[in-house]
Design an enzyme around this catalytic site. Structure first.
Site, short mmCIF file in Angstrom:
data_model
loop_
_atom_site.label_atom_id
_atom_site.label_comp_id
_atom_site.label_asym_id
_atom_site.label_seq_id
_atom_site.Cartn_x
_atom_site.Cartn_y
_atom_site.Cartn_z
N GLY A 32 17.63 48.82 -44.09
CA GLY A 32 18.87 48.27 -43.54
C GLY A 32 20.13 48.93 -44.09
O GLY A 32 20.18 50.02 -44.61
N LEU A 34 22.27 50.31 -42.22
CA LEU A 34 21.58 51.51 -41.51
C LEU A 34 23.03 52.65 -41.05
O LEU A 34 24.14 52.03 -40.80
CB LEU A 34 21.22 51.65 -40.05
CG LEU A 34 19.75 50.60 -40.15
CD1 LEU A 34 19.53 50.45 -38.64
CD2 LEU A 34 18.84 51.10 -40.91
N GLY A 37 21.87 58.60 -41.16
CA GLY A 37 20.91 59.09 -41.90
C GLY A 37 19.66 58.47 -41.13
O GLY A 37 18.72 58.91 -40.63
N HIS A 38 19.50 57.20 -41.28
CA HIS A 38 18.61 56.28 -40.61
C HIS A 38 18.53 56.61 -38.95
O HIS A 38 17.64 56.73 -38.36
CB HIS A 38 19.02 54.91 -40.79
CG HIS A 38 19.00 54.44 -42.22
ND1 HIS A 38 20.17 54.15 -42.74
CD2 HIS A 38 17.95 54.35 -43.06
CE1 HIS A 38 19.86 53.55 -44.00
NE2 HIS A 38 18.64 53.83 -44.21
N GLN A 62 10.69 46.83 -55.29
CA GLN A 62 10.91 48.25 -55.65
C GLN A 62 12.32 48.14 -56.41
O GLN A 62 12.83 49.11 -56.79
CB GLN A 62 11.09 49.23 -54.50
CG GLN A 62 12.36 49.20 -53.61
CD GLN A 62 12.16 49.77 -52.40
OE1 GLN A 62 11.39 49.34 -51.50
NE2 GLN A 62 13.03 50.73 -52.15
N GLN A 155 9.80 60.01 -53.19
CA GLN A 155 9.25 58.93 -52.22
C GLN A 155 8.32 59.65 -51.18
O GLN A 155 7.06 59.24 -51.16
CB GLN A 155 10.56 58.13 -51.64
CG GLN A 155 9.76 57.20 -50.55
CD GLN A 155 10.79 56.42 -50.02
OE1 GLN A 155 11.32 55.32 -50.86
NE2 GLN A 155 11.44 56.57 -48.69
N SER A 187 24.12 57.55 -47.72
CA SER A 187 23.21 56.57 -48.53
C SER A 187 24.06 55.10 -48.11
O SER A 187 25.19 55.29 -48.17
CB SER A 187 23.40 56.77 -49.89
OG SER A 187 22.92 55.77 -50.68
P1 AMP Z 1 16.60 53.30 -47.11
O1 AMP Z 1 17.28 52.48 -46.15
O2 AMP Z 1 17.78 53.81 -48.08
O3 AMP Z 1 15.17 52.65 -47.83
O4 AMP Z 1 16.20 54.35 -46.34
C1 AMP Z 1 15.16 54.59 -45.35
C2 AMP Z 1 14.73 55.89 -44.86
O5 AMP Z 1 15.98 56.64 -44.51
C3 AMP Z 1 14.18 56.69 -45.86
O6 AMP Z 1 12.95 57.31 -45.39
C4 AMP Z 1 15.10 57.51 -46.42
O7 AMP Z 1 14.91 59.01 -47.12
C5 AMP Z 1 16.08 57.85 -45.06
N1 AMP Z 1 17.16 58.13 -45.34
C6 AMP Z 1 18.22 57.60 -46.35
N2 AMP Z 1 19.46 58.40 -46.16
C7 AMP Z 1 19.24 59.55 -45.51
C8 AMP Z 1 19.93 60.64 -45.23
N3 AMP Z 1 21.22 60.95 -45.68
N4 AMP Z 1 19.37 61.62 -44.43
C9 AMP Z 1 18.16 61.53 -44.08
N5 AMP Z 1 17.41 60.28 -44.09
C10 AMP Z 1 17.70 59.25 -45.03
#
Ligand code: AMP
Length: 282
Positions: A32, A34, A37-38, A62, A155, A187
């Site tokens: 979440g 979001l 990137g998401h 985690q 990951q 992020s």
């Molecule tokens: P998270 O919510 O941080 O666990 O991320 C969920 C998914 O989104 C994971 O596969 C991350 O690698 C991807 N993700 C997070 N930040 C980015 C970004 N800046 N660009 C591309 N994918 C991302």
């Protein structure tokens, strides 16, 4: 409109016809908060699949005991909007008891070098928690394809190993890192940064860019490249390096010289916020 679903029964009621009709299902696992990137993962999934399920779950297993599980941003209303705007079909946002039905949780763990280096050193239980939750989501959603970001490079390698070793019938799709215009990788944790830390955090993408340029010019010595990257990061007086490393892909072995594909990865603290970033050198 996107449907928000919180139980496995509801999810299966929603997906049963899709399973029978052999529709393709894309899964985008997230915690979440979001951002774009998401969004890039959701867009890729909705282009490539009949149905896109975005999971929103802050996975307790985690997080280490002194990490940010409690303060991790939870923004479900905004997440639903972002998911809808990017053509997701379902947002699956279960509570902890739904995904951890037993009092003592079971874990799935990938062993070996990939799970011992880089982030694993400072976050020893992190990848066990990631594999466990991703395996649960694969079993619950039964996706055709699952979408992950290259942002979390280690990951991705570990999940690839899990899928291979356990013969999990899913196609993994890895999407490029989405960055702010000034280079900072997006992020959910960027929300924690003060203005000052946000400005200083630019040394991360600058150091990676520098190494990419030096690599393009022909520099292959790992010590040289890492030390130049560290110098750039250390220009920020508040940056505290966890690691800056260049390792061989896909097993993440230590190398002196880059001969084939390598991963340059870093983790750096700004205050109590730990940011990660990486590039592939090939
Ligand atoms: P998270 O919510 O941080 O666990 O991320 C969920 C998914 O989104 C994971 O596969 C991350 O690698 C991807 N993700 C997070 N930040 C980015 C970004 N800046 N660009 C591309 N994918 C991302």
């Amino acid at each position: 409109m996107v449907k928000c679903i919180t139980t496995i029964e509801q999810l299966h009621a929603e997906l049963n016809q899709a399973y029978l009709d052999h529709k393709t299902i894309g899964l985008v696992p997230t915690m979440g908060a979001l951002h774009q990137g998401h969004a890039s993962l959701i867009q890729a999934s909705s282009k490539e699949n009949d149905i896109t399920v975005v999971s929103v779950f802050v996975n307790p297993t985690q997080f280490g005991p002194n990490e940010d599980f409690d303060k991790y941003p939870r923004t479900l209303e905004a997440d639903l909007k972002l998911a809808a705007n990017n053509n997701a079909t379902i947002v699956f946002a279960p509570d902890i008891d739904t995904l951890y039905p037993s009092k003592d949780p079971s874990y799935l763990e990938v062993l070996g070098n990939v799970s011992e280096v880089l982030c694993a050193k400072s976050r020893p239980i992190h990848f066990r928690g990631v594999c466990t939750i991703v395996a649960k989501l694969f079993n619950v959603v039964r996706p055709t394809r699952a979408y992950f970001g290259q942002k979390d490079a280690q990951q991705v390698l570990i999940i690839k190993r899990m899928v291979k070793d356990f013969f999990i019938p899913v196609e993994l799709r890895v999407m490029p890192i989405i960055r702010e215009q000034d280079g900072l990788a997006l992020s959910s944790r960027n929300k924690y940064l003060t203005n000052e830390q946000r400005t200083q955090a630019l040394v991360l993408s600058q150091s990676l860019k520098h190494v990419a340029n030096r690599f393009a010019q022909g520099e292959r010595n790992v010590k040289t490249l890492v030390s130049e990257a560290r110098k750039i990061i250390e220009q920020s007086p508040i940056a505290k390096i966890d690691y800056v490393e260049i390792l061989a892909l896909d097993e993440l072995e230590a190398i002196d010289t880059i001969e084939n594909k390598a991963l340059m990865a870093l983790a750096v603290y700004f205050g109590s916020t730990r940011l990660i970033d990486n590039i592939i050198l090939e």
